[in-house]
Design an enzyme around this catalytic site. Structure first.
Site, PDB file in Angstrom:
ATOM      1  N   GLU A 265       3.752  -8.447  36.578  1.00  0.00           N
ATOM      2  CA  GLU A 265       3.763  -9.132  35.182  1.00  0.00           C
ATOM      3  C   GLU A 265       4.923 -10.224  35.171  1.00  0.00           C
ATOM      4  O   GLU A 265       6.073  -9.853  35.107  1.00  0.00           O
ATOM      5  CB  GLU A 265       3.982  -8.069  34.208  1.00  0.00           C
ATOM      6  CG  GLU A 265       3.870  -8.568  32.751  1.00  0.00           C
ATOM      7  CD  GLU A 265       4.103  -7.380  31.918  1.00  0.00           C
ATOM      8  OE1 GLU A 265       3.519  -6.056  32.069  1.00  0.00           O
ATOM      9  OE2 GLU A 265       4.756  -7.680  30.859  1.00  0.00           O
ATOM     10  N   CYS A 302       7.664  -9.716  26.894  1.00  0.00           N
ATOM     11  CA  CYS A 302       6.690 -10.751  27.561  1.00  0.00           C
ATOM     12  C   CYS A 302       5.736 -11.003  26.704  1.00  0.00           C
ATOM     13  O   CYS A 302       4.910 -12.235  26.852  1.00  0.00           O
ATOM     14  CB  CYS A 302       6.128 -10.114  28.864  1.00  0.00           C
ATOM     15  SG  CYS A 302       5.747  -8.663  28.693  1.00  0.00           S
TER      16      CYS A 302
HETATM   17  N1  LIG Z   1       7.693 -11.889  31.291  1.00  0.00           N
HETATM   18  C1  LIG Z   1       8.278 -10.945  31.367  1.00  0.00           C
HETATM   19  O1  LIG Z   1       7.703  -9.611  31.132  1.00  0.00           O
HETATM   20  C2  LIG Z   1       9.838 -10.799  31.719  1.00  0.00           C
HETATM   21  C3  LIG Z   1      10.373 -12.076  32.195  1.00  0.00           C
HETATM   22  N2  LIG Z   1      11.679 -12.103  32.651  1.00  0.00           N
HETATM   23  C4  LIG Z   1      12.281 -13.441  33.082  1.00  0.00           C
HETATM   24  O2  LIG Z   1      12.911 -13.104  33.942  1.00  0.00           O
HETATM   25  C5  LIG Z   1      14.216 -13.649  33.917  1.00  0.00           C
HETATM   26  C6  LIG Z   1      15.383 -12.822  34.752  1.00  0.00           C
HETATM   27  O3  LIG Z   1      15.235 -11.496  34.324  1.00  0.00           O
HETATM   28  P1  LIG Z   1      15.109 -10.224  35.288  1.00  0.00           P
HETATM   29  O4  LIG Z   1      14.981  -9.281  34.893  1.00  0.00           O
HETATM   30  O5  LIG Z   1      16.212 -10.420  36.000  1.00  0.00           O
HETATM   31  O6  LIG Z   1      13.945 -10.530  36.318  1.00  0.00           O
HETATM   32  P2  LIG Z   1      13.987 -11.060  37.880  1.00  0.00           P
HETATM   33  O7  LIG Z   1      12.715 -11.378  38.061  1.00  0.00           O
HETATM   34  O8  LIG Z   1      15.030 -11.787  38.224  1.00  0.00           O
HETATM   35  O9  LIG Z   1      14.199  -9.510  38.516  1.00  0.00           O
HETATM   36  C7  LIG Z   1      13.659  -8.530  38.264  1.00  0.00           C
HETATM   37  C8  LIG Z   1      13.780  -7.644  39.555  1.00  0.00           C
HETATM   38  O10 LIG Z   1      13.201  -8.152  40.906  1.00  0.00           O
HETATM   39  C9  LIG Z   1      14.143  -8.360  41.943  1.00  0.00           C
HETATM   40  N3  LIG Z   1      14.012  -9.803  42.435  1.00  0.00           N
HETATM   41  C10 LIG Z   1      14.322 -10.940  41.794  1.00  0.00           C
HETATM   42  N4  LIG Z   1      13.684 -11.893  42.580  1.00  0.00           N
HETATM   43  C11 LIG Z   1      13.601 -11.241  43.821  1.00  0.00           C
HETATM   44  C12 LIG Z   1      12.938 -11.785  45.147  1.00  0.00           C
HETATM   45  N5  LIG Z   1      12.856 -13.105  45.272  1.00  0.00           N
HETATM   46  N6  LIG Z   1      12.890 -10.898  46.156  1.00  0.00           N
HETATM   47  C13 LIG Z   1      12.708  -9.473  45.814  1.00  0.00           C
HETATM   48  N7  LIG Z   1      13.243  -9.206  44.787  1.00  0.00           N
HETATM   49  C14 LIG Z   1      13.422  -9.849  43.829  1.00  0.00           C
HETATM   50  C15 LIG Z   1      15.376  -8.345  41.115  1.00  0.00           C
HETATM   51  O11 LIG Z   1      16.530  -7.711  41.952  1.00  0.00           O
HETATM   52  P3  LIG Z   1      17.833  -8.133  41.641  1.00  0.00           P
HETATM   53  O12 LIG Z   1      18.188  -8.913  40.290  1.00  0.00           O
HETATM   54  O13 LIG Z   1      18.602  -6.886  41.790  1.00  0.00           O
HETATM   55  O14 LIG Z   1      18.561  -8.883  43.065  1.00  0.00           O
HETATM   56  C16 LIG Z   1      15.009  -7.223  39.986  1.00  0.00           C
HETATM   57  O15 LIG Z   1      15.173  -6.070  40.469  1.00  0.00           O
HETATM   58  C17 LIG Z   1      14.341 -13.643  32.368  1.00  0.00           C
HETATM   59  O16 LIG Z   1      15.489 -14.579  31.792  1.00  0.00           O
HETATM   60  C18 LIG Z   1      13.071 -14.019  32.033  1.00  0.00           C
HETATM   61  O17 LIG Z   1      12.883 -15.294  32.191  1.00  0.00           O
HETATM   62  C19 LIG Z   1      12.332 -10.870  32.552  1.00  0.00           C
HETATM   63  C20 LIG Z   1      11.911  -9.779  32.227  1.00  0.00           C
HETATM   64  C21 LIG Z   1      10.280  -9.698  31.838  1.00  0.00           C
HETATM   65  O1  LIG Z   2       5.124  -5.710  23.773  1.00  0.00           O
HETATM   66  C1  LIG Z   2       5.218  -4.752  24.461  1.00  0.00           C
HETATM   67  O2  LIG Z   2       5.104  -3.518  23.900  1.00  0.00           O
HETATM   68  C2  LIG Z   2       5.372  -4.867  25.898  1.00  0.00           C
HETATM   69  C3  LIG Z   2       6.174  -6.140  26.202  1.00  0.00           C
HETATM   70  C4  LIG Z   2       6.081  -6.141  27.710  1.00  0.00           C
HETATM   71  O3  LIG Z   2       5.451  -5.469  28.509  1.00  0.00           O
HETATM   72  C5  LIG Z   2       7.306  -6.752  28.342  1.00  0.00           C
HETATM   73  O4  LIG Z   2       8.093  -7.488  27.638  1.00  0.00           O
HETATM   74  O5  LIG Z   2       7.789  -6.584  29.370  1.00  0.00           O
END
Ligand SMILES: NC(=O)C1=CN([C@@H]2O[C@H](COP(=O)(O)OP(=O)(O)OC[C@H]3O[C@@H](n4cnc5c(N)ncnc54)[C@H](OP(=O)(O)O)[C@@H]3O)[C@@H](O)[C@H]2O)C=CC1
Ligand SMILES: O=C(O)CCC(=O)C(=O)O
Length: 526
Positions: A265, A302
């Site tokens: 996601e 998200c």
């Molecule tokens: N749409 C959504 O649901 C969400 C979007 N985001 C977006 O992500 C940005 C950063 O947030 P974050 O939660 O740190 O998300 P990341 O995608 O950066 O990280 C999520 C997890 O994936 C790992 N990871 C990241 N890149 C890789 C890769 N190339 N290979 C293997 N593992 C990887 C990270 O490890 P580690 O960091 O430990 O190296 C972490 O455990 C936010 O600013 C936002 O833009 C974040 C959360 C939810």
């Molecule tokens: O809106 C919610 O309850 C879930 C949102 C979600 O899945 C996320 O932010 O990663």
């Protein structure tokens, strides 16, 4: 039990020897105790080897035993008590009420899947009895059931440290399906992860299950994350995070000698369509409700409504005036991590610096360097169509309003959007004809279409879809919330002319599990 900084590999707890990770207290930016040793390739190998060894036993657990195990996981999480909430508050900056609600959701999710396992309909049992007298050829006896894929790698999400993390939806649905789970803990909340991980580890032991049913590793995405996805014993991946992280994992999974599914996601801007009659009757109320959804959890959902489409005119001005007033009362909020705050500030400054975009309103100013300020922008439909960067997710409490000259333009903009988790329609009865035109476009673009609500806050239920076409997720055929999530970790097997003694219980003639099955196409409890 004090947080030790150790990883949980099967029944053991051990300190990783790779670069240590420290949680950062979200509100102060200060490092927290203890240090969490990072996992190495050897730790990944050990966790995957135990998971694989556990698979054949775990997948054949009786429904009642597996359901009771999921319920025991839920209880063990509750038994951690307030320590879980206070640690999660410190690591994420999210307020107590939100985290207590999230714990309820996490526990509710595990219990919902326990019910799903007992119900058994996820097995999709089907029997086409043999037709020996059929001409010109007899039909063999054919029986189908779903079986679990194998060990699943789950990446905890930063923005839901409980409900989308160590024991979140991906873990609950994989365990319910019969898949062992290896979690790559998110580095932003390692203490919360350890507490929850120990609860699951304890539940595995108490249930007498093979130790490899659950492991949890700390460490970097490059070593632990990539290592897990590349490991041949991992058969599927659950992920919530950035588009770059999710697509990197998709590439790794696709490049394996045996490619595997990745359920990632990623990014979504969740468009909100304000239809004219709704705006004529309640533009101010919509403005206020919208800001409530926009600023929830500092916008770090998200499902956050990052895009608003409305027709030019006085009702739109009323909406904007109301949203401006509501935003004026919205305090700046602590964001999850310094990285997420900085990405948010960069996104907002790109919008503010775009000379075809106007800043309409701001939330209250930050009183600490760890806080993000809410922001609302507007532009015209023509500018939005010209500049694809305006459709990129800004993860936080920022949204962009598009002034559309007419309904056709609104439809054209909808048609041009990337895949989304949600789309919202604010409408009244007089808007039905327009909504009818919008609906087929939205069905092609999104996973959940809401009317007269706001997209944040996903319900846990059977009919929920929390998914959508790329890039909102890597695979729009599924959901990560709700009972249908279990199907991501299953595949069908057909048994042809299999003797009764070899058939799984789900497919035996006497239906010992009491399942609803499709026998010769007809659904019944036979
Ligand atoms: N749409 C959504 O649901 C969400 C979007 N985001 C977006 O992500 C940005 C950063 O947030 P974050 O939660 O740190 O998300 P990341 O995608 O950066 O990280 C999520 C997890 O994936 C790992 N990871 C990241 N890149 C890789 C890769 N190339 N290979 C293997 N593992 C990887 C990270 O490890 P580690 O960091 O430990 O190296 C972490 O455990 C936010 O600013 C936002 O833009 C974040 C959360 C939810
Ligand atoms: O809106 C919610 O309850 C879930 C949102 C979600 O899945 C996320 O932010 O990663």
């Amino acid at each position: 039990m004090p947080i030790s900084g150790e990883m949980l590999i099967g029944a053991t707890a051990l300190r990783g020897t790779d670069k240590p990770i420290r949680a950062i207290e979200a509100a102060t930016g200060q490092p927290m105790e203890p240090a969490f040793g990072g996992g190495t390739a050897a730790d990944v190998d050990r966790a995957c080897s135990l998971a694989w060894a556990a698979f054949d036993t775990y997948r054949e657990t009786a429904p009642e035993a597996r359901a009771a195990f999921l319920e025991a996981c839920a209880q063990a999480i509750l038994d951690i008590g307030d320590e879980l909430i206070t640690r999660a508050m410190a690591e994420s900056g999210l307020p107590r009420g939100r985290l207590e609600g999230e714990r309820g959701r996490t526990v509710g999710q595990l219990r919902l899947f326990a019910g799903e396992v007992r119900d058994g309909s996820y097995l999709s049992a089907r029997i086409d009895p043999a037709l020996p007298a059929r001409a010109p050829l007899p039909r063999p006896d054919l029986r189908l059931r779903m079986i679990p894929l194998g060990p699943v790698a789950v990446f905890g999400a930063s923005n839901f440290p409980l409900a989308f993390s160590v024991a979140g939806g991906d873990t609950a649905s994989a365990l319910a399906a019969g898949c062992p789970v290896v979690v790559k803990a998110h580095s932003a909340h390692p203490g919360t992860s350890e507490l929850v991980g120990r609860a699951i580890q304890g539940a595995v032991k108490a249930a007498g299950l093979p130790e490899g049913v659950f492991s949890m590793l700390f460490g970097s995405g490059q070593v632990v994350g990539q290592g897990l996805v590349a490991d041949p014993r991992i058969k599927a991946v659950g992920f919530t995070g950035s588009r770059s992280g999710g697509t990197a994992l998709m590439k790794t999974a696709a490049a394996r000698p045996e490619p595997i599914p990745v359920y990632a996601e990623m990014s979504s801007i969740n468009p909100v369509f304000l239809l004219p009659k709704a705006m004529a009757s309640r533009a101010a109320a919509i403005g206020k409700g919208f800001v409530g959804s926009l600023t929830l959890g500092a916008g770090q959902f998200c499902t956050n409504p990052g895009l608003v489409l409305a027709l030019e005119g006085p009702d739109l001005d009323t909406f904007l005036a109301s949203a401006t007033e509501a935003l004026g009362g919205a305090p700046a909020q602590t964001m999850l991590t310094p990285g997420i705050l900085s990405a948010y500030q960069t996104g907002v400054s790109h919008l503010a610096g775009n000379n075809r975009v106007r800043k309409v309103a701001s939330g209250q100013l930050a009183t600490a360097g760890t806080q993000g300020e809410a922001a609302l922008f507007e532009t015209t439909a023509a500018h939005f169509m010209d500049d694809p960067a305006l459709a990129e997710e800004v993860f936080g409490a920022a949204s962009l309003v598009i002034r559309c000259p007419d309904v056709e333009t609104m439809l054209r903009l909808a048609e041009g959007l990337e895949g989304q988790l949600t789309a919202t329609i604010q409408m009244e009865e007089g808007d039905v004809e327009m909504a009818k035109k919008l609906l087929p476009v939205l069905e092609r673009r999104v996973g959940r279409i809401l009317v007269n609500g706001y997209p944040t806050g996903v319900e846990l239920s059977h009919a929920m879809v929390h998914g959508g076409p790329y890039p909102s997720t890597s695979d729009g055929r599924s959901t990560s919330v709700g009972t249908m999530a279990i199907t991501r970790f299953l595949r069908p097997v057909c048994y042809q002319d299999m003797p009764e003694a070899l058939l799984p219980a789900a497919l035996r003639n006497d239906n010992p599990m009491g399942l609803w099955r499709r026998v010769d196409g007809a659904l019944g409890q036979k």
